[in-house]
Write an enzyme that holds these catalytic residues in place. Structure first.
Site, PDB file in Angstrom:
ATOM      1  N   ASP A 392      -2.339  -4.916  -0.801  1.00  0.00           N
ATOM      2  CA  ASP A 392      -2.529  -3.898   0.225  1.00  0.00           C
ATOM      3  C   ASP A 392      -2.818  -4.613   1.547  1.00  0.00           C
ATOM      4  OD1 ASP A 392      -3.062  -1.354   1.404  1.00  0.00           O
ATOM      5  OD2 ASP A 392      -5.201  -1.698   1.114  1.00  0.00           O
ATOM      6  N   LYS A 393      -2.738  -3.887   2.651  1.00  0.00           N
ATOM      7  CA  LYS A 393      -3.026  -4.484   3.964  1.00  0.00           C
ATOM      8  C   LYS A 393      -4.409  -4.106   4.468  1.00  0.00           C
ATOM      9  CE  LYS A 393      -1.870  -2.722   7.882  1.00  0.00           C
ATOM     10  NZ  LYS A 393      -3.132  -2.795   8.651  1.00  0.00           N
ATOM     11  N   GLU A 496      -6.339   2.449  20.377  1.00  0.00           N
ATOM     12  CA  GLU A 496      -6.793   3.114  21.591  1.00  0.00           C
ATOM     13  C   GLU A 496      -8.277   2.890  21.816  1.00  0.00           C
ATOM     14  OE1 GLU A 496      -5.631   7.242  21.816  1.00  0.00           O
ATOM     15  OE2 GLU A 496      -3.977   6.564  23.054  1.00  0.00           O
TER      16      GLU A 496
END
Length: 1164
Positions: A392-393, A496
């Protein structure tokens, strides 16, 4: 059984709110989950069934039955039943212990508390007691207990924000909104208690992005979709509270539907041993037949002469029947070639290896006081044979933390640290970060080490100010103040959050927004901008823009997005700056940073009004609305002026790059399976050095139909193999063996490094039967494979594909519930005990706190476990063939009656791992070699004493060739030979080795003399009649000469072979062992492996974890609380009464220009 049949037939679900009695008639599952394999009733039958899948256990049961028949039993039955029961009991206890840990973990989850509306009031209930139809209350940062229909929330219009990292790996927030008719219920308990709506929806399934249903309430029907549903495993974020109605609970939730079933895992050595036991049984049958035939012949020709001495009645037995009984007798006698002690020893070795993993301090993470844990004890040697790692990341490779690292503004890089000579250097602890203490709004955890950017701000560089102003204006962040008056940001994506926080610390603080305005604080001055238009982000546009009017009346368009997109929309006058910024972006991308290009445009008032009128018309259009809006966005986002670029670091976990590099050198292929976007996944691939700019090609498969995917795979294979070579395509069906042979041949012919990137929707088509062969063939030729936007079920399907067609040992590693399915599917499942809950750990075979520990788990513990187990098995089979076949040779004369290198070298030389992948240390060929070695030793053990004793006399003139003297000589020779053999097999000598090896010989002699003593004869005269035989035999010099000759003849060929092999054909292990011996007294220096620097070829580092739809949400005002809305009419510039912090900064830092030029540290 009835429930399972009912669930199979369930085509739709009908749930009534606040009515448990109504819902119970459908027998829906409760919210209890279990990852365990057994319960009290099923443990015994299931565990016994699993254990007797081992051929050896069934074999010993068969032997036990034979031993119960008096006519053929040559050994008493308890010699088999006691060890068999012992083995089965030990294994059962171990399995029960493993499952108890799973039960304990399940109980921790099932006993979590949740507020449930029962009988008109909120009550604390355990998760496992939550029922379908219940209404539950969630609070901020709580995990969602079940799949819920959102009814109301603390946010305007029934909105709530959720994080779905456990489901799809994405860390950006997603919005869910309640129906308007239910959002009016608010937090009014009495109204919620009276809510009696009925939901008719789809049956339980594993589709995370789809939900269809209808809510019937107050004689009206309201359609439901995925935007109204909050799934189990999500976390409520930036929302004080919300209420939801349980639709799916426990095993019916989409999270658990994607989890897969707990499978019974066996190692490849276990499977090989099953085959070898069958071989050995066949070998025993052959020996038994030979000896039975010999017995029949002997009985017919010689046996008649002995009948009178044996008191046999004439005709009681014929020679054929005697041979038949002899066959079964020898099957029992020779069964020791696979003794049951083998399996006891194997389990003990595995248990020891498990404790070595648990006790390894180098795999202990002090940050969370988390040790490594072997959650199963049966798979250790499989860790030494891994060929494919599926990772998985989010949370596994990365920390899920975004930080603003660098930026390029007007052709100058900020964020790099230089020494006194102006050369770029690494950031050290001694380097002072920029002091933001004078900015009361600054985020205290933010660090930046380049003082030049602060100096440029202080000097009033207009480009720098405009750059930071853009970061403070062009985003979808929401702000609020907490109880302490601190400014808190609600971010939809971590990217963001990093950019807006950076602008905030440098003096451009985003304060608040309304649907029509954005208010920011610019260096202490409050400025309100009129928001004229919001051009939202999506995966096609790959950019976001805002159009604002500043207090001076100027209209500006601010845009940020992928450099590949924005650079095409720049004004021609930006050519020089574009070249310079492109070089900076390449440098940022080479460092694995996520980049965005930053640009703006001054707009004419008249032009904007005309454009805005066309936009309003397009918004109200019925035909081709989206296309017209996209065209207008393209129209106004042109002739942009480039400001620069940002570089954000998606922080990798410590040691990820070194671990990936080391595993690659060990010939382990790493595939990344993530729910994140393609750009994000690719960016992390470069950051981890899985992808490099030096690769020959990176194939991207993104087709939306099966035909497109097939064509893209075909083109990729053509590029990989060359136009003149023809290989299999999806329409050609190969047998499994042919496929494997073809793949291995092709792999050897591929030169260069390639990578494959494939999207989830393309993967769905590629996994179809006629395309998956192409996919697998291409993927296995690539050094790196990245699958993005994949569902938990697709992760498991990819693992199963490789397991089925590559015949390779696989390992899956992850930290979230979305990884559970692939963890269960792989041969080895590893759970990271991170921030995403415990689901991955609960389903795993091994767990630890950091990805970097995988290197040590495989290259040290895995390799050692495999090496030790193979060495043990080779020795064990050799020893038992040598021991057992002595009985076979005797049958012809009795009338046929019946480590290695140390841990640091294992890490420094990953190539040492490859023998395990290739299964070189124990396989069928090695077994046959051990068998041949054992046969040779048995011949030496039998025939050398036989020849020496033939017509020989002892020192006292008596004949030596009595039965017991011969047996003592052979047995003593056997014990000494096998002890010397294990000494030769020992790589490291410790006190334990000496005690057990030489202690075994001492124990043998003590038992031997005891069995032939007067004392034991007095107690058991019938069992031990040979008094003094051992003492008499072993006092004869000639017998010791025979033992010495037998030992030398048995061992010398092995010593000679090994000496020549190490000297002429040394393996890497042999070379390292010689080096270790040479450096035993001197501590070797371990130089750090240099990191591979990628070339500066142009590659976009764009990655932006953002979701479409937030722009419309902001401009509609649906996500804003009325009490926070400032007046929208004022576009005035408001000054604080207090002195601005920039003025304070100027007072504190006099003559800073000269001091910065001399590179002196100035505390700001």
């Amino acid at each position: 059984m009835f429930c399972s049949e009912k669930k199979l037939l369930e085509v739709e679900r009908k749930v009534k709110a606040n009515d448990r009695e109504y819902n119970e008639k459908f027998q829906y599952a409760d919210n209890r989950i279990h990852t365990s394999k057994y319960n009290i009733l099923t443990f015994l039958p299931i565990n016994l069934f699993e254990q007797f899948q081992r051929v050896a256990n069934a074999y010993f049961l068969f032997l036990l039955i034979l031993q119960l028949i008096p006519e053929i039993s040559s050994l008493t039955w308890f010699t088999t039943i006691v060890p068999l029961v012992l083995v089965i009991t030990m294994t059962a206890v171990k399995d029960a212990t493993d499952d108890c840990f799973r039960h304990k973990s399940d109980n921790q989850v099932n006993n979590r508390q949740s507020e449930v509306l029962i009988d008109g009031k909120l009550q604390n209930e355990k998760w496992m007691n939550v029922k379908v139809g219940d209404i539950i209350k969630l609070e901020n940062n709580q995990f969602v207990a079940a799949d819920l229909l959102l009814l109301s929330s603390s946010e305007p219009h029934g909105l709530c924000y959720i994080e779905t990292a456990e489901l799809d790996g994405e860390t950006n927030l997603k919005v869910r909104h309640a129906l308007a008719v239910t959002s009016e219920l608010g937090a009014d308990i009495s109204r919620l208690a009276k809510f009696d709506g009925i939901v008719v929806c789809e049956a339980p399934n594993n589709k995370l992005d789809k939900f269809t249903g209808v809510l019937s309430w107050k004689d009206s029907k309201y359609p439901l979709n995925n935007e109204k549903i909050i799934l189990r495993g999500c976390v409520l974020r930036n929302t004080s509270w919300c209420f939801g109605m349980v639709i799916f609970a426990g095993p019916d939730t989409k999270l658990m539907q994607n989890s897969g079933k707990t499978k019974f895992k066996r190692t490849s050595i276990d499977r090989l041993m099953n085959t070898l036991v069958l071989w050995i049984f066949g070998f025993l049958v052959c020996l038994g037949i030979i000896l039975a035939i010999g017995n029949s012949i002997w009985e017919k020709q010689v046996g008649d002469q002995f009948r009178s001495f044996l008191f046999w009645k004439e005709g009681e037995k014929n020679s054929v029947f005697s041979g038949f009984l002899t066959f079964w007798s020898y099957i029992i006698i020779l069964n020791t070639v696979v003794p049951i002690s083998l399996y006891v020893s194997v389990e003990v070795i595995r248990l020891g290896h498990s404790y070595f993993i648990n006790w390894d301090r180098k795999m202990y993470y002090s940050g969370k006081a988390t040790p490594a844990e072997a959650r199963t004890t049966t798979l250790n040697e499989e860790l030494g044979q891994i060929e494919y790692v599926f990772s998985d990341k989010t949370g596994t490779l990365t920390q899920n933390i975004m930080t603003f690292k660098k930026c390029s503004i007007n052709g100058r890089i900020y964020g790099e640290v230089q020494d006194d000579l102006g050369r770029k250097t690494d950031i050290t602890k001694k380097k002072e970060p920029v002091d933001f203490s004078v900015n009361s709004q600054a985020e205290r955890t933010f660090q930046f080490f380049d003082h030049n950017l602060m100096e440029a701000i202080k000097l009033g560089d207009p480009k720098v100010h405009e750059f930071l102003r853009l970061l403070a204006l062009c985003h979808t962040v929401m702000s609020e103040e907490n109880s302490a008056g601190q400014l808190i940001y609600q971010v939809q994506s971590p990217d963001e959050g990093a950019l807006v926080t950076a602008a905030r610390n440098f003096g451009f603080t985003f304060k608040s927004r309304t649907p029509e305005t954005i208010t920011i604080e610019e260096l202490g001055t409050l400025v309100t901008y009129q928001l004229l238009a919001f051009l939202d982000f999506n995966n096609i546009r790959k950019r976001m823009s805002v159009i604002v009017r500043n207090p001076k009346g100027q209209i500006k368009l601010y845009s940020k997005g992928a450099d590949t997109i924005l650079f095409e929309k720049l004004h021609p006058s930006n050519e020089d700056l574009l070249t310079l910024t492109s070089d900076h972006l390449s440098e940022f991308a080479g460092e694995g940073l996520r980049t965005l290009a930053i640009a703006y445009r001054d707009l004419d008032d008249k032009y904007f009004k005309e454009w805005h009128k066309m936009l309003e018309d397009a918004n109200t259009a019925t035909d081709e609305r989206d296309e017209r809006i996209a065209g207008l966005y393209e129209e106004i986002e042109r002739d942009l002026m480039l400001l620069g670029a940002t570089a954000v670091e998606d922080k990798l976990q410590e040691g990820v790059i070194e671990t990936v590099t080391s595993l690659s050198l060990a010939n382990i292929k790493i595939w990344v399976l993530t729910g994140d976007k393609q750009e994000t996944a690719i960016n992390i691939g470069y950051a981890c050095n899985m992808l490099t700019d030096d690769m020959n090609d990176v194939f991207i498969i993104a087709g939306n139909t099966a035909a497109e995917v097939r064509e893209e795979l075909r083109k990729a294979k053509e590029n990989l193999f060359g136009q003149n070579r023809s290989f299999s395509n999806g329409h050609v069906v190969f047998e499994k063996k042919q496929q494997l042979e073809l793949a291995s041949v092709v792999e050897e012919t591929i030169t260069g490094d390639y990578a494959l990137v494939i999207n989830g929707h393309s993967l769905a088509h590629a996994l179809e039967s006629d395309v998956k062969n192409d996919l697998l063939e291409l993927a296995c030729m690539c050094k790196t494979v990245v699958c993005c936007r994949v569902t938990p079920l697709q992760k498991a399907q990819v693992v199963e594909l490789v397991k089925k067609y590559r015949n390779a040992v696989t390992l899956a590693i992850g930290d979230g519930a979305n990884d559970v399915s692939m963890i269960k599917s792989a041969h080895i499942g590893v759970g990271i005990s991170g921030q995403e809950g415990l689901q991955a750990v609960l389903a795993s075979d091994y767990s630890f706190a950091q990805f970097r520990y995988l290197q040590r788990l495989l290259l040290v513990h895995g390799r050692w476990s495999y090496f030790r187990m193979c060495k043990f098995l080779c020795y064990f089979f050799y020893k038992n063939f040598a021991f057992t076949l002595v009985h076979f040779w005797f049958g012809f004369f009795c009338g046929f009656s019946a480590q290695d290198v140390n841990d640091q070298n294992s890490m420094d030389y990953p190539q040492l791992y490859q023998p395990g992948q290739q299964n070189l240390l124990f396989n069928k060929r090695k077994f046959l070699i051990c068998m041949a070695h054992g046969i040779y030793t048995s011949l030496a053990l039998f025939f050398i004493p036989y020849g020496a004793f033939y017509n020989a006399a002892g020192e006292d003139g008596q004949h030596l060739a009595d039965y017991q003297s011969f047996a003592v000589t052979m047995a003593t020779s056997l014990v000494i030979v096998v002890s010397v053999q294990i000494a030769l097999d020992t790589s490291y000598w410790t006190v334990v080795n000496h005690v057990f090896i030489w202690g075994s010989i001492a124990t043998y002699f003590s038992i031997l003399f005891t069995m032939h003593s007067n004392g034991i004869f007095a107690i058991f005269p019938n069992q031990f009649p040979f008094v003094g035989n051992a003492r008499h035999s072993l006092t004869q010099k000639c017998i010791w000469l025979v033992i010495l000759l037998t030992t030398v003849a048995s061992v010398m060929p092995v010593v000679a072979f090994r000496f020549l092999k190490v000297d002429l054909f040394p393996t890497l292990s042999d070379q390292l062992r010689q080096r270790q011996k040479a450096q035993k007294k001197a501590r070797p220096l371990h130089s750090r492996r240099p990191q591979t620097r990628r070339s500066s070829s142009r590659r976009s580092g764009y990655a932006f974890a953002h979701q479409e739809g937030y722009g419309e949400l902001i401009t509609s005002g649906k996500n804003m609380r009325a009490k926070n809305l400032p007046p929208t009419s004022g576009l005035e510039k408001t000054l604080y009464n207090s002195t601005s912090w920039i003025e304070n900064l100027c007072k504190k830092t006099t003559d800073t220009v000269s001091s910065f030029s001399q590179d002196k540290t100035v505390k700001l």
